[in-house]
Design a protein around this motif. Structure first.
Motif, short mmCIF file in Angstrom:
data_model
loop_
_atom_site.label_atom_id
_atom_site.label_comp_id
_atom_site.label_asym_id
_atom_site.label_seq_id
_atom_site.Cartn_x
_atom_site.Cartn_y
_atom_site.Cartn_z
N GLN A 1 38.04 89.54 28.48
CA GLN A 1 36.60 89.40 28.20
C GLN A 1 35.78 89.82 29.42
O GLN A 1 34.81 90.57 29.32
N THR A 2 36.20 89.35 30.60
CA THR A 2 35.48 89.69 31.82
C THR A 2 35.52 91.21 32.04
O THR A 2 34.51 91.83 32.35
N ARG B 1 41.14 85.35 29.18
CA ARG B 1 39.74 85.46 29.61
C ARG B 1 39.49 86.73 30.43
O ARG B 1 38.40 87.27 30.44
N VAL C 1 40.48 85.43 22.36
CA VAL C 1 40.61 84.57 23.54
C VAL C 1 42.01 83.97 23.67
O VAL C 1 42.46 83.63 24.76
#
Ligand code: SF4
Length: 268
Positions: free
Chosen positions: A213-214, A210, A205
């Protein structure tokens, strides 16, 4: 006889607080390790977790088992030696993509051809987290460009394809955000009699952001329905063409094994 006092995942955790960043995928991996050990009802003193160097390689330090945070890229020779000397132990080697596929990559084919009965779990977040965000061997050209990292045109290593090419008998892919799936893959890998590899898609992270991750959550999916994990051609096809399919890509049928796993202790 029923076990009246079954082990719980917490029984495999010590009281050391991890130094990982909040939200790091390594927390989920640690939980899946303890869940798999509990599911298999393993004795703490019969487990050894061996790592190299990097954020994810801190994992043995948080397990209430034997463990060794070794040298960069050297988890496999150490794990192989331990399993050869102590075949009664459940040995799990672990580390990150840099540890495995940069400095450690030369050890992988040799560990596989010796076929020790151990599990190799690689947490692949496609970046060097501990040394603050350099490109690793698995960093995609897309992420390199997004982060302005040098070597943007270098072709990344394909972990599952590489490990299959080396001849491993068990190859699975999972992701750090799904503890149930990770636990299942790890349980099957530990039970597999021989060298078993798990490619775990993870997230840093701090140095990926982010959006990574998405993007990961949008791309991952299960293997196609009816997929035959005992077919090596299908495994190569998936490994080459679908880097986001999760599950057991390959499990060699026992009758096709050329080599028995290393299970006998060396002479005193
Ligand atoms: S730097 Fe990245 S990989 Fe390392 S602990 Fe933080 S989030 Fe995890």
């Amino acid at each position: 006889m029923n076990n009246l006092n079954p082990k719980k995942p917490i029984d495999y955790r010590n009281d050391i607080h991890p130094v990982w960043c909040a939200g790091c995928g390594d927390y989920g991996v640690l939980k899946s390790f303890t869940r798999a050990f509990a599911k298999l009802e393993l004795s703490n003193e019969r487990i050894a977790v061996i790592s190299g160097i990097g954020c994810s390689s801190r994992l043995p330090g948080y397990c209430e088992t034997y463990g060794f945070n070794s040298v960069h890229g050297r988890s496999l020779p150490i794990a192989t030696g331990l399993k050869t000397a102590r075949p009664d132990l459940t040995v799990v080697a672990c580390g990150g993509d840099g540890d495995a596929f940069a400095i450690g990559i030369g050890h992988i084919p040799h560990a596989i051809r010796r076929n020790p009965d151990l599990t190799y779990f690689v947490m692949d977040n496609s970046i060097y987290g501990l040394t603050k965000g350099q490109a690793s061997p698995t960093t995609s050209t897309e992420l390199k460009k997004m982060r302005g990292l040098p070597g943007a045109e270098e072709i990344p290593v394909n972990p599952a394809l590489f490990i299959l090419s080396c001849g491993a008998g068990f190859v699975a892919r999972t992701q750090a955000g799904d503890m149930g799936h990770m636990t299942e893959m790890l349980t099957q890998a530990i039970q597999y009699p021989g060298f078993a590899f798990i490619h775990c898609l993870s997230v840093c992270v701090t140095y990926q952001g982010r959006e990574f991750q998405t993007g990961l959550e949008q791309k991952i999916h299960a293997l196609p329905e009816g997929y035959n994990a005992s077919n090596i051609d299908s495994a190569f096809q998936i490994a080459r063409n679908d880097p986001w399919a999760l599950g057991v890509l390959y499990r060699r049928p026992p009758e096709e094994s050329q080599f028995s796993p290393v299970t006998e202790p060396v002479d005193e």
